[in-house]
Design an enzyme around this catalytic site. Structure first.
Site, short mmCIF file in Angstrom:
data_model
loop_
_atom_site.label_atom_id
_atom_site.label_comp_id
_atom_site.label_asym_id
_atom_site.label_seq_id
_atom_site.Cartn_x
_atom_site.Cartn_y
_atom_site.Cartn_z
N SER A 1 0.65 -1.35 -0.26
CA SER A 1 -0.02 0.52 0.10
C SER A 1 0.58 1.12 0.15
CB SER A 1 -1.00 -0.12 1.48
OG SER A 1 -1.84 -1.28 1.20
N GLY B 1 -25.73 -24.74 -2.55
CA GLY B 1 -25.43 -25.84 -1.33
C GLY B 1 -24.29 -26.64 -1.43
N GLU C 1 -4.46 -3.41 -6.97
CA GLU C 1 -4.34 -2.43 -7.33
C GLU C 1 -5.23 -0.99 -6.79
OE1 GLU C 1 -5.07 -1.29 -11.53
OE2 GLU C 1 -5.14 -3.72 -11.91
P1 FAD Z 1 -0.57 -4.38 2.79
O1 FAD Z 1 0.05 -2.53 1.42
O2 FAD Z 1 0.57 -4.72 3.90
O3 FAD Z 1 -1.87 -4.02 3.45
C1 FAD Z 1 -2.02 -4.90 4.72
C2 FAD Z 1 -3.19 -4.03 5.57
O4 FAD Z 1 -2.83 -2.54 6.18
C3 FAD Z 1 -4.27 -3.81 4.03
O5 FAD Z 1 -5.76 -4.73 4.59
C4 FAD Z 1 -4.27 -2.85 3.23
O6 FAD Z 1 -5.27 -2.15 3.47
C5 FAD Z 1 -3.88 -2.32 5.09
N1 FAD Z 1 -3.13 -0.61 5.24
C6 FAD Z 1 -2.29 -0.65 4.90
N2 FAD Z 1 -2.13 0.56 4.98
C7 FAD Z 1 -3.46 1.32 5.53
C8 FAD Z 1 -3.73 2.75 5.75
N3 FAD Z 1 -3.22 3.75 5.65
N4 FAD Z 1 -5.13 2.85 6.32
C9 FAD Z 1 -5.35 1.63 6.33
N5 FAD Z 1 -5.25 0.36 6.27
C10 FAD Z 1 -4.30 0.34 5.70
N6 FAD Z 1 1.67 -5.53 -7.58
C11 FAD Z 1 2.26 -5.14 -8.49
O7 FAD Z 1 3.31 -4.09 -8.48
N7 FAD Z 1 2.14 -5.46 -9.82
C12 FAD Z 1 1.16 -6.66 -10.01
O8 FAD Z 1 0.96 -7.41 -11.48
C13 FAD Z 1 0.63 -6.83 -8.88
N8 FAD Z 1 -0.77 -8.07 -8.81
C14 FAD Z 1 -0.87 -8.77 -7.95
C15 FAD Z 1 -1.72 -10.76 -8.57
C16 FAD Z 1 -2.13 -10.72 -6.69
C17 FAD Z 1 -2.57 -12.01 -7.09
C18 FAD Z 1 -1.90 -10.37 -5.29
C19 FAD Z 1 -2.08 -10.95 -4.32
C20 FAD Z 1 -0.96 -9.08 -5.88
C21 FAD Z 1 -0.80 -8.62 -6.73
N9 FAD Z 1 0.06 -7.16 -6.48
C22 FAD Z 1 1.09 -6.90 -7.45
C23 FAD Z 1 0.27 -6.31 -5.55
C24 FAD Z 1 -0.85 -5.82 -4.56
O9 FAD Z 1 -1.14 -4.55 -5.08
C25 FAD Z 1 -0.38 -5.76 -3.09
O10 FAD Z 1 -0.64 -6.76 -2.62
C26 FAD Z 1 -1.76 -4.45 -2.62
O11 FAD Z 1 -1.09 -3.03 -2.88
C27 FAD Z 1 -1.17 -4.46 -0.99
O12 FAD Z 1 0.33 -4.50 -0.77
P2 FAD Z 1 0.79 -5.37 0.60
O13 FAD Z 1 -0.22 -6.91 0.09
O14 FAD Z 1 1.84 -4.76 1.17
O15 FAD Z 1 -0.58 -5.02 1.54
#
Ligand code: FAD
Length: 383
Positions: A132, A339, A363
């Site tokens: 994020s 079901g 995204e």
């Molecule tokens: P984190 O950022 O660690 O978040 C963990 C939790 O904390 C989430 O619930 C989040 O909403 C919450 N959180 C974090 N910050 C805040 C805040 N400020 N306020 C409130 N809540 C917060 N990325 C790419 O670059 N290119 C791709 O092609 C791509 N494809 C993907 C395909 C898959 C199948 C998956 C699973 C992910 C992919 N991603 C890709 C990555 C994806 O964009 C990230 O997983 C996503 O942005 C979330 O980041 P994170 O997993 O590090 O979660």
């Protein structure tokens, strides 16, 4: 906003429906079980023009407006989200971004291959330590004469194992946070770039999601796309349009859930009549139907705004937030209507739910979309 499709839009939707019925539907279960979509699908998507939508013909694109792009994305999402994701990333996040930010050489080098399906693109923003908070990425590109030398790791990269080119984001300066980030187009075969497919995903199992490791990856300075230090703007502009594409894919999931649930409710009998007669089953069908319509209208509004050259980023966040949550609800309701049979993969509901689940994560998670909408409403940034 005119909700009636014009002739061209109706034709492209029909083309997508026929394509899905012919090339995708017969293979969906096998691809999901094998954890791999047949790679020939990329060339086929290119041949029908789906990888070139909204890109001008001079650069190998097939033209069309953003509503046409949404219609195709919806149909692909209705067929198989793993295939839809290939298009949303290779076209939506990479080719469209090259068209918007690239110089003539970038466009000449990559667009004809990406739009024809001769090449696949991937979008390398997320890292093991930054999702994020993408602006805090750690991958670094250091200038060395006429080159940049890149080191770092990218995580969860859709199309990562298949890709021929990575739209890669790396830190080029000492400016803090997103200000020091630049965008590069890195050929995936460049020495020092290695890829590892991530297995065991809950959904999107057919898709080649990978971790990319970059160790002294050397690219010419001309590989930088957009001005130095503006990479985060490149990424955010790509993701704003990308969210429309994810939302359209979610409409497809919800529509598939509706089709499956209505069909099953009419066939399955309990208590001496089809379960469609039971009012609580009708309630679930009705909930799915409203989710489908609302998600589709929010998504089409984004397409309409883009095509009229109006600001659309907040509306794209609203559409992505609603449609992704709606797709999860719709698939879950469809599974309930089925079901116990909904729990095995001979029926589509389980896969729809597994595929839908990631849509609220990538995204920009649902929480991040809410913060973006909140910032637009209040002028106050929570980041
Ligand atoms: P984190 O950022 O660690 O978040 C963990 C939790 O904390 C989430 O619930 C989040 O909403 C919450 N959180 C974090 N910050 C805040 C805040 N400020 N306020 C409130 N809540 C917060 N990325 C790419 O670059 N290119 C791709 O092609 C791509 N494809 C993907 C395909 C898959 C199948 C998956 C699973 C992910 C992919 N991603 C890709 C990555 C994806 O964009 C990230 O997983 C996503 O942005 C979330 O980041 P994170 O997993 O590090 O979660």
């Amino acid at each position: 906003m005119n909700l009636e499709l014009n002739e061209e839009q109706a034709a492209v939707r029909q083309l997508a429906r026929d394509f899905v019925a012919r090339e995708i539907t017969p293979n969906v279960v096998a691809w999901d079980r094998a954890e791999e979509v047949d790679r020939s699908i990329v060339r086929k998507l290119g041949e029908v023009g789906f990888l070139g939508l909204t890109i001008d013909e001079a650069h190998g694109g097939s033209g069309g407006d953003h509503l046409a792009y949404c219609l195709v994305t919806e149909e692909l999402g209705r067929g198989d989200s793993s295939v839809r994701g290939i298009v949303s990333v290779s076209l939506g996040l990479v080719a469209k971004t090259v068209a918007a930010w690239g110089d003539e050489e970038h466009k000449r080098r990559w667009l004809p291959d990406l739009t024809s399906g001769r090449a696949v693109g991937c979008f390398g923003l997320t890292e093991p330590g930054t999702g994020s908070d993408a602006g805090n990425l750690a991958t670094r590109a250091v200038r060395d004469g006429g080159d940049y030398v890149i080191n770092g790791t990218k995580m969860f990269i859709t199309n990562g194992t298949w890709a021929d080119v990575v739209l890669l984001f790396a830190r080029t300066g000492d400016a803090p946070g997103h200000k020091g980030v630049s965008a590069f187009l890195v050929p995936a075969g460049t020495p020092g770039l290695t890829r590892r497919t991530l297995h065991g995903k809950l959904g999107l199992r057919g898709q080649a999601t990978a971790e990319l490791a970059l160790e002294d990856v050397r690219v010419p300075a001309s590989a930088m796309m957009g001005p130095e230090g503006k990479g985060f703007s490149v990424a955010m502009s790509a993701l704003a349009k990308g969210r429309m594409s994810v939302a359209a894919g979610c409409v497809g999931i919800a529509q598939a859930a509706l089709d499956a649930a209505v069909g099953y409710a009419g066939e399955r009998e309990q208590f001496g009549k089809s379960i469609a007669h039971h009012q609580l089953v009708q309630e679930m069908l009705s909930d799915i139907a409203v989710d489908v319509d609302a998600a589709r209208l929010l998504t089409w509004r984004v397409a309409d705004l883009i095509d009229r050259g109006q600001p659309f980023a907040t509306e794209a966040s609203k559409a992505k937030l609603f449609a992704s949550e709606a797709a999860v609800r719709a698939a879950n309701n469809a599974l309930q209507v089925h079901g116990g049979y909904g729990y095995i993969d001979e029926y589509p509901a389980g896969k729809l739910l597994r595929d839908a689940r990631v849509m609220t994560l990538y995204e920009g998670t649902s929480q991040i979309q809410k913060l973006l909408i909140g910032r637009a409403l209040t002028g106050v940034s929570a980041f």
